[in-house]
Motif scaffolding. Structure first.
Motif, PDB file in Angstrom:
ATOM      1  N   THR A  19      85.124  80.955  24.516  1.00 43.05           N
ATOM      2  CA  THR A  19      85.961  82.318  25.315  1.00 43.05           C
ATOM      3  C   THR A  19      84.898  83.208  26.034  1.00 43.05           C
ATOM      4  O   THR A  19      85.292  83.875  26.783  1.00 43.05           O
ATOM      5  CB  THR A  19      86.678  83.145  24.152  1.00 43.05           C
ATOM      6  N   ARG A  20      83.546  82.887  25.941  1.00 40.79           N
ATOM      7  CA  ARG A  20      82.548  83.454  26.618  1.00 40.79           C
ATOM      8  C   ARG A  20      81.739  83.121  27.594  1.00 40.79           C
ATOM      9  O   ARG A  20      80.692  83.118  28.431  1.00 40.79           O
ATOM     10  CB  ARG A  20      81.683  84.108  25.567  1.00 40.79           C
ATOM     11  N   ILE A  21      82.293  81.620  28.208  1.00 40.63           N
ATOM     12  CA  ILE A  21      81.543  80.779  28.904  1.00 40.63           C
ATOM     13  C   ILE A  21      81.516  81.519  30.347  1.00 40.63           C
ATOM     14  O   ILE A  21      80.331  81.271  30.905  1.00 40.63           O
ATOM     15  CB  ILE A  21      82.342  79.396  29.122  1.00 40.63           C
ATOM     16  N   SER A  26      77.932  84.075  34.466  1.00 40.30           N
ATOM     17  CA  SER A  26      77.675  85.321  35.140  1.00 40.30           C
ATOM     18  C   SER A  26      76.498  85.978  34.971  1.00 40.30           C
ATOM     19  O   SER A  26      75.675  86.354  35.777  1.00 40.30           O
ATOM     20  CB  SER A  26      79.033  86.296  35.409  1.00 40.30           C
ATOM     21  N   ALA A  27      76.348  86.238  33.681  1.00 40.85           N
ATOM     22  CA  ALA A  27      75.215  86.902  33.061  1.00 40.85           C
ATOM     23  C   ALA A  27      73.904  86.226  33.669  1.00 40.85           C
ATOM     24  O   ALA A  27      72.873  86.738  33.976  1.00 40.85           O
ATOM     25  CB  ALA A  27      75.078  87.268  31.789  1.00 40.85           C
ATOM     26  N   GLU A  35      65.130  79.693  35.811  1.00 38.90           N
ATOM     27  CA  GLU A  35      64.833  78.924  36.757  1.00 38.90           C
ATOM     28  C   GLU A  35      66.197  77.731  37.165  1.00 38.90           C
ATOM     29  O   GLU A  35      66.519  77.409  38.287  1.00 38.90           O
ATOM     30  CB  GLU A  35      63.770  78.015  36.723  1.00 38.90           C
ATOM     31  N   PHE A  36      66.765  77.022  35.911  1.00 45.01           N
ATOM     32  CA  PHE A  36      67.719  76.273  36.110  1.00 45.01           C
ATOM     33  C   PHE A  36      68.653  76.447  34.815  1.00 45.01           C
ATOM     34  O   PHE A  36      68.228  76.773  33.896  1.00 45.01           O
ATOM     35  CB  PHE A  36      67.185  74.943  36.048  1.00 45.01           C
ATOM     36  N   GLY A  37      69.964  76.256  35.052  1.00 46.00           N
ATOM     37  CA  GLY A  37      70.892  76.157  33.656  1.00 46.00           C
ATOM     38  C   GLY A  37      71.918  74.922  33.971  1.00 46.00           C
ATOM     39  O   GLY A  37      72.366  74.498  35.117  1.00 46.00           O
TER      40      GLY A  37
END
Length: 83
Positions: A19-21, A26-27, A35-37
């Motif tokens: 529910t927080r994806i 955004s955060a 650097e990367f996600g």
């Protein structure tokens, strides 16, 4: 701009509450340390590659990220394969 040559290169896996994806995405875009996600398969949902100054900075970062879910941290101590 963030110094991407900070000595503590770290991988942080995050198991998110679904529910927080979107708020997590955004955060993370505002966290200059990231650097990367990567969205990944398996038990964890995301792996972040982050650049940190020291252990205090690491702890602060983990505290901010852990508001979104469970974290697991791996500090990179040596690069053995480079391309």
């Amino acid at each position: 701009m963030f110094n991407h040559f900070y000595p503590k290169l770290t991988l942080i896996s995050v198991k998110l509450n679904f529910t927080r994806i979107e708020s997590f995405y955004s955060a993370m875009k505002t966290f200059e340390e990231v650097e990367f996600g990567y969205r990944v398969t398996g038990e964890d949902c995301m792996v972040l590659k982050v650049n940190l100054r020291d252990n205090t900075h690491l702890l602060d970062f983990i505290n901010r990220v852990s508001t979104f879910g469970l974290t697991e941290t791996k500090v990179i101590i040596e690069q053995v394969i480079g391309r």
